[in-house]
Design an enzyme around this catalytic site. Structure first.
Site, short mmCIF file in Angstrom:
data_model
loop_
_atom_site.label_atom_id
_atom_site.label_comp_id
_atom_site.label_asym_id
_atom_site.label_seq_id
_atom_site.Cartn_x
_atom_site.Cartn_y
_atom_site.Cartn_z
N SER A 64 52.25 7.01 -35.52
CA SER A 64 52.13 8.12 -36.48
C SER A 64 53.42 8.91 -36.66
CB SER A 64 50.98 9.05 -36.08
OG SER A 64 49.78 8.30 -36.08
N GLY B 131 48.48 4.83 -36.27
CA GLY B 131 47.69 4.80 -37.50
C GLY B 131 46.99 6.10 -37.85
N GLU C 240 54.63 2.77 -27.68
CA GLU C 240 53.64 3.07 -28.71
C GLU C 240 52.28 3.34 -28.07
OE1 GLU C 240 54.87 1.44 -32.80
OE2 GLU C 240 53.74 -0.11 -31.79
N GLU D 223 48.36 -4.25 -31.57
CA GLU D 223 47.35 -4.91 -32.42
C GLU D 223 47.25 -6.39 -32.10
OE1 GLU D 223 48.90 -3.38 -36.12
OE2 GLU D 223 48.08 -1.41 -35.62
N GLY E 15 54.94 2.37 -38.68
CA GLY E 15 53.90 1.55 -39.30
C GLY E 15 53.55 2.06 -40.68
N HIS F 97 52.99 -6.27 -29.75
CA HIS F 97 52.42 -5.10 -30.43
C HIS F 97 50.96 -4.93 -30.01
CE1 HIS F 97 50.85 -2.48 -33.53
NE2 HIS F 97 52.10 -2.08 -33.72
N ASN G 277 57.65 -1.56 -39.63
CA ASN G 277 56.65 -2.59 -39.32
C ASN G 277 55.66 -2.58 -40.49
OD1 ASN G 277 54.71 -4.26 -38.30
ND2 ASN G 277 54.09 -2.92 -36.61
N TRP G 278 55.91 -3.46 -41.44
CA TRP G 278 55.11 -3.46 -42.68
C TRP G 278 53.67 -3.93 -42.46
CZ3 TRP G 278 58.70 -5.89 -47.04
CH2 TRP G 278 59.61 -4.92 -47.46
N LYS G 279 53.40 -4.52 -41.30
CA LYS G 279 52.06 -5.05 -41.04
C LYS G 279 51.60 -5.83 -42.29
CE LYS G 279 51.24 -1.29 -37.81
NZ LYS G 279 50.32 -0.42 -37.12
P1 PGA Z 1 51.80 3.81 -37.31
O1 PGA Z 1 52.01 2.40 -36.63
O2 PGA Z 1 53.15 4.36 -37.66
O3 PGA Z 1 50.95 3.52 -38.51
O4 PGA Z 1 51.09 4.68 -36.33
C1 PGA Z 1 53.04 2.18 -35.70
C2 PGA Z 1 52.95 0.76 -35.20
O5 PGA Z 1 51.82 0.27 -35.05
O6 PGA Z 1 53.99 0.10 -34.97
#
Ligand code: PGA
Length: 257
Positions: free
Chosen positions: A218, A176, A170, A102, A239, A100, A13-15
């Site tokens: 994470s 994060g 998640e 976010e 992420g 997701h 997930n490159w965000k």
């Molecule tokens: P992260 O994000 O690996 O940076 O914790 C995971 C995600 O939000 O899909």
């Protein structure tokens, strides 16, 4: 590992970590060249919308596939800023992340998430439904949160489409951070058992055997092995560690069979 699902699945997930076509292409090409380092792992890159054509082009005839980070719950028409399932499909997208945390935090509702799942399913795009509690108190009320998210998203989901459904657990509090803050494998295992039971209650036992369950929050090279060995998941939604090719490769190698 999840019963009935043979290959592991790891989604980047490159965000907004990877930002330019140049970076995206270099990453996708390098990953494709190293495919021998991670046998038995299905890899999906999920870039931001404008980078999808560059990634798809770099992955032509590769086993790595292209995903998207969200999808419109609308089919077509007057929806400024939205991207439909048909558009994603036309650009070679085979998987989409839905709900997701976010995006939920930005206001996405359970009803929209249900709509997005339907659009993906109608278009034959594999949907990755994200669920997870914001915090974990000792009273265990996070189980209720997970149940509510699963029931509201999956009620009415056709059992026959289970093979096109992925659930990514998640926990929001673990996203994060670093491997040290990620969920402990034993806690993950316990939560995955609960998720499985809940999904079996909604879709039936037979359908459940076709649903892949991933963990995200994470995941880094350091904790991948323990999470996959003890956590009873089929793979990961990654992420920040996927924003760097070297870190992502470490995770893929740890998942290789
Ligand atoms: P992260 O994000 O690996 O940076 O914790 C995971 C995600 O939000 O899909």
């Amino acid at each position: 590992m999840t019963r009935g699902i043979k290959k592991r699945l790891v989604i980047a997930n490159w965000k907004m970590y990877i930002e330019t076509p140049k970076e995206a292409k270099a990453y996708a090409r390098a990953l494709r060249r190293s495919a021998r380092a991670y046998p038995g792992v299905d890899v999906v890159l999920a870039p931001a919308f404008p980078l999808i054509p560059s990634v798809a082009d770099s992955l032509k005839r590769a086993t790595i596939t292209v995903g998207a980070q969200t999808i419109s719950e609308n089919e077509k028409g007057a929806h400024t800023g939205e991207v439909s399932a048909a558009m994603l499909k036309a650009f070679g997208v085979s998987l989409v992340i839905v709900g997701h945390s976010e995006r939920r935090a930005a206001g996405e509702t359970n009803e929209q998430i249900r709509g997005q799942l339907s659009r993906a399913q109608d278009a034959g795009i594999r949907a990755v439904l994200c669920v997870g509690e914001r915090e974990r108190s000792s009273s265990g009320d996070y189980f209720e949160v997970l149940k509510e998210q699963l029931v509201s998203a999956l009620s009415g989901f056709p059992k026959g489409a289970a093979a096109k459904l992925v659930i990514a657990y998640e926990p929001v509090w673990a996203i994060g951070k670093t491997a040290a803050d990620a969920m402990k494998p034993s806690e993950l295992r316990e939560t995955v058992i609960f998720i499985r039971k809940t999904v079996a209650g909604i879709l039936g036992r037979e359908a459940l055997s076709r649903v892949a369950i991933l963990y995200g929050g994470s995941v880094e090279g350091e904790n991948t092995r323990a999470l996959i060995a003890q956590g009873d998941v089929s793979g990961f939604l990654v992420g920040h560690a996927s924003g760097n090719l070297g870190s992502f490769m470490e995770i893929l190698k740890a998942c290789a069979k």
